[in-house]
Design a protein around this motif. Structure first.
Motif, short mmCIF file in Angstrom:
data_model
loop_
_atom_site.label_atom_id
_atom_site.label_comp_id
_atom_site.label_asym_id
_atom_site.label_seq_id
_atom_site.Cartn_x
_atom_site.Cartn_y
_atom_site.Cartn_z
N ASP A 178 0.83 -1.20 0.00
CA ASP A 178 0.00 0.00 0.00
C ASP A 178 0.87 1.26 0.00
N SER A 179 1.93 1.25 -0.79
CA SER A 179 2.89 2.35 -0.81
C SER A 179 2.34 3.54 -1.58
N ASP A 180 2.88 4.73 -1.27
CA ASP A 180 2.49 5.95 -1.97
C ASP A 180 3.13 6.02 -3.35
N VAL A 181 4.37 5.48 -3.47
CA VAL A 181 5.10 5.47 -4.74
C VAL A 181 5.36 4.02 -5.13
N LEU A 182 4.93 3.64 -6.32
CA LEU A 182 5.11 2.28 -6.80
C LEU A 182 5.92 2.33 -8.10
N ILE A 183 7.08 1.68 -8.09
CA ILE A 183 7.95 1.62 -9.26
C ILE A 183 7.73 0.29 -9.97
N MET A 184 7.40 0.35 -11.25
CA MET A 184 7.17 -0.86 -12.04
C MET A 184 8.21 -0.92 -13.15
N ASP A 185 9.18 -1.80 -13.03
CA ASP A 185 10.26 -1.94 -14.00
C ASP A 185 9.95 -3.11 -14.93
N GLU A 186 9.48 -2.82 -16.12
CA GLU A 186 9.10 -3.84 -17.12
C GLU A 186 8.09 -4.84 -16.55
N PRO A 187 6.96 -4.38 -16.00
CA PRO A 187 6.02 -5.32 -15.37
C PRO A 187 5.29 -6.22 -16.35
N THR A 188 5.27 -5.84 -17.64
CA THR A 188 4.53 -6.65 -18.62
C THR A 188 5.46 -7.45 -19.52
N SER A 189 6.73 -7.56 -19.15
CA SER A 189 7.70 -8.21 -20.03
C SER A 189 7.43 -9.69 -20.22
N ALA A 190 6.70 -10.31 -19.27
CA ALA A 190 6.50 -11.76 -19.35
C ALA A 190 5.04 -12.16 -19.32
N ILE A 191 4.13 -11.21 -19.55
CA ILE A 191 2.71 -11.54 -19.49
C ILE A 191 2.03 -11.22 -20.82
N THR A 192 0.92 -11.87 -21.07
CA THR A 192 0.22 -11.72 -22.34
C THR A 192 -0.68 -10.49 -22.31
N GLU A 193 -1.31 -10.19 -23.44
CA GLU A 193 -2.11 -8.98 -23.54
C GLU A 193 -3.31 -9.02 -22.59
N THR A 194 -3.82 -10.20 -22.33
CA THR A 194 -4.93 -10.31 -21.38
C THR A 194 -4.49 -9.89 -19.99
N GLU A 195 -3.30 -10.38 -19.57
CA GLU A 195 -2.79 -10.00 -18.25
C GLU A 195 -2.38 -8.53 -18.22
N VAL A 196 -1.91 -8.00 -19.37
CA VAL A 196 -1.55 -6.58 -19.44
C VAL A 196 -2.78 -5.71 -19.17
N ALA A 197 -3.89 -6.05 -19.83
CA ALA A 197 -5.13 -5.29 -19.60
C ALA A 197 -5.54 -5.35 -18.13
N HIS A 198 -5.34 -6.51 -17.54
CA HIS A 198 -5.63 -6.70 -16.12
C HIS A 198 -4.75 -5.79 -15.26
N LEU A 199 -3.46 -5.73 -15.57
CA LEU A 199 -2.55 -4.87 -14.83
C LEU A 199 -2.95 -3.41 -14.97
N PHE A 200 -3.35 -3.00 -16.16
CA PHE A 200 -3.73 -1.61 -16.38
C PHE A 200 -4.95 -1.22 -15.54
N SER A 201 -5.85 -2.16 -15.32
CA SER A 201 -7.00 -1.86 -14.46
C SER A 201 -6.55 -1.69 -13.01
N ILE A 202 -5.54 -2.47 -12.60
CA ILE A 202 -4.98 -2.31 -11.25
C ILE A 202 -4.32 -0.93 -11.13
N ILE A 203 -3.59 -0.52 -12.16
CA ILE A 203 -2.93 0.79 -12.14
C ILE A 203 -3.96 1.91 -12.06
N ALA A 204 -5.07 1.77 -12.79
CA ALA A 204 -6.12 2.80 -12.74
C ALA A 204 -6.68 2.93 -11.32
N ASP A 205 -6.85 1.80 -10.64
CA ASP A 205 -7.34 1.83 -9.25
C ASP A 205 -6.33 2.54 -8.35
#
Length: 517
Positions: A178-205
């Motif tokens: 629950d940090s105020d600053v979250l660093i994501m270094d290549e978080p989608t390098s090993a996941i498919t487009e379905t998981e990428v869309a999922h991650l983007f919804s997490i980022i929006a939240d």
């Protein structure tokens, strides 16, 4: 969030500071390593509720700066300001306790521990006897996974998960602070487009909660989907900051590489040559079955599929890492029992694995030693290695693939992830394979280097090399493949020729549906 920062958790550089509109500020930071200046007077600012995309080629200094922010490295000069207060973190724990979490490009999980144990490592809930409360830990993990809509079992061993599965555990772990600053270094390098869309919804939240996110990626399309601002580094220097909606892909690439790139995917025509590799009803019990295809000289066969589809397993079986339990492999028409990678190399196969950290590099060896390890036997004479010839070949490959390193004697662990990847590609090209299997070949590689890798693949194919390319990036699969084989849950759901392959059709097959017409 963890407990607020205290003098024990963060070392303040000044007692007072004026209120700041920024969560995080980097001011005039410099960092040097032996033989290389990684950062030279760089700057960065992150606002609450925004995504700042940090862009640059491999070796630009992005990961080095993030490691300074996360307390892994300390700057040689300049300062880091958190909520307007200059700070210096001596350890990653201090950064975490101050509200900074990081998802690393190279996964840092304990493979012999469960998902739950990895997420709460060092923060395990305790019972009245001050022992780990495993029931409560499982419940907390399940609640977190449910909130993030991640379909994993808290009791799964991390070592049994795919790379994409481990990436999702890393994401869950970082969010759990629950940090105020979250660093994501290549978080989608090993996941498919379905998981990428999922991650983007997490980022929006997270944005809606007022979090500040630093997002490092080499994927242009991602920047314009989620970033509010874009900062560009080049060769360890700060180049500029722009609003994402004021830029386009060509302009961003020009800032990153200092020049304009020509067409990313080279134009090519696949020759209708002889079949080099023929696979019939290949199976690995409990993993995949009924895999059949032919691969011709000069052809690039793309393999697409979602997480758990069996793409990597097929590659490892072809290379003898996990021998098939059924089916037949033929090379030049001759049946081969591929039960040993050494035999595969002798037969002209090469495999670039998807996980360079665990199954690729030897982190304690030099760049040159990592490149030459697969061909040492061929350069031995009378019990001695012809080191001068070998060094010359390594240097030629280093220049051809633009591996950024002070010298071939540099420890490969000191290179950026993308440069490590290029050194591994060089290793396998030095074996002069006839059939090259590339599993996520551009994972963690910048756009300039991607274009070079694509041109190299096209050149090798034009010279008669047969290529199997596995990738989670559909534009890459579509742009480079003559045919695309799509898998779903261990079975082949269809083949698409270059002219008929679209992202919609590939995703339709990857979801287990019949091909669209």
């Amino acid at each position: 969030m963890l407990s607020p920062a205290t003098p024990a958790a963060v070392i303040p550089l000044s007692a007072t500071a004026a209120p700041s509109e920024y969560l995080l500020e980097i001011v005039d930071v410099t960092k040097e390593f032996p033989g290389v200046k990684a950062l030279s007077h760089v700057q960065l600012r992150v606002r609450p509720g925004t995504v700042l995309a940090l862009m640059g080629e491999n070796g630009a200094g992005k990961s080095t700066l993030m490691k300074i922010i996360a307390g892994i490295y300390q700057p040689d000069a300049g300062e880091v300001r958190l909520r307007g207060v200059p700070v210096r973190f001596e350890t990653p724990l201090q950064a975490l306790q101050s509200g900074i979490a990081m998802i690393h490009q190279e996964l840092n999980l304990m493979p012999f521990m469960t998902v739950a144990e990895n997420i709460w490592l060092g923060r395990e809930p305790l019972n009245a006897l001050h022992l780990v409360d495993h029931g409560k830990m499982r419940h907390q993990t399940q609640a977190l996974l449910d909130r993030l809509r991640i379909a994993l079992d808290p009791e799964d061993s991390v070592g049994s998960l795919s790379i994409a599965g481990r990436q999702m555990v890393e994401i869950a772990k970082a969010v759990s602070y629950d940090s105020d600053v979250l660093i994501m270094d290549e978080p989608t390098s090993a996941i498919t487009e379905t998981e990428v869309a999922h991650l983007f919804s997490i980022i929006a939240d997270l944005k809606a909660q007022g979090k500040g996110i630093v997002y490092i990626t080499h994927k242009m399309d991602e920047v314009f989907q989620i970033a509010d601002e874009v900062a560009v580094f080049r060769d360890g220097q700060y180049i500029g900051l722009h609003r994402a909606d004021s830029m386009n892909g060509d302009g961003l690439i020009a800032m990153m590489v200092g020049r304009e790139l020509t067409q990313l995917f080279p134009e090519r025509t696949a020759p209708r040559a002889e079949v080099l590799l023929s696979v019939r009803d290949l199976a690995l019990d409990g993993v995949f079955s009924g895999v059949s295809f032919d691969l011709r000289a000069g052809e690039v066969l793309g393999i697409a599929g979602l997480m758990g589809s069996g793409r990597t397993n097929v590659a490892e079986t072809l290379f003898g890492v996990t021998p098939a339990t059924a089916g037949e492999i033929r090379i030049d028409g001759q049946s081969v029992r591929m039960n040993d990678p050494c035999l595969a190399i002798q037969k002209g196969l090469a495999l670039l694995t998807e996980d360079r950290k665990d199954t690729g590099i030897f982190p304690c060896l030099s760049v040159g030693e990592n490149m030459e390890v697969a061909v040492l036997k061929g350069f031995a004479s009378g019990g001695f290695v012809q080191q001068q010839r070998l060094d010359q070949l390594c240097e030629e490959m280093r220049q051809q693939l633009r591996v950024k390193t002070p010298s071939l004697d540099q420890c490969i662990a000191n290179l950026s992830g993308g440069n490590q990847q290029k050194a591994l590609i060089a290793r396998w090209l030095m074996t002069r394979p006839r059939i090259l299997i590339l599993d996520e070949p551009t994972r963690g590689i910048d756009v300039g280097a991607k274009a070079e890798i694509y041109r190299l693949i096209a050149k090798l194919a034009a010279e008669g090399l047969a290529v199997i390319m596995i990738s989670s990036e559909l534009p890459e699969v579509l742009g480079m493949s003559d045919r695309v084989m799509v898998m779903h849950e261990g079975t082949v759901t269809g083949f698409l020729d270059r002219g008929e392959a679209t992202q919609e059709r590939v995703m339709h097959l990857a979801s287990g549906n019949p091909v669209l017409h």
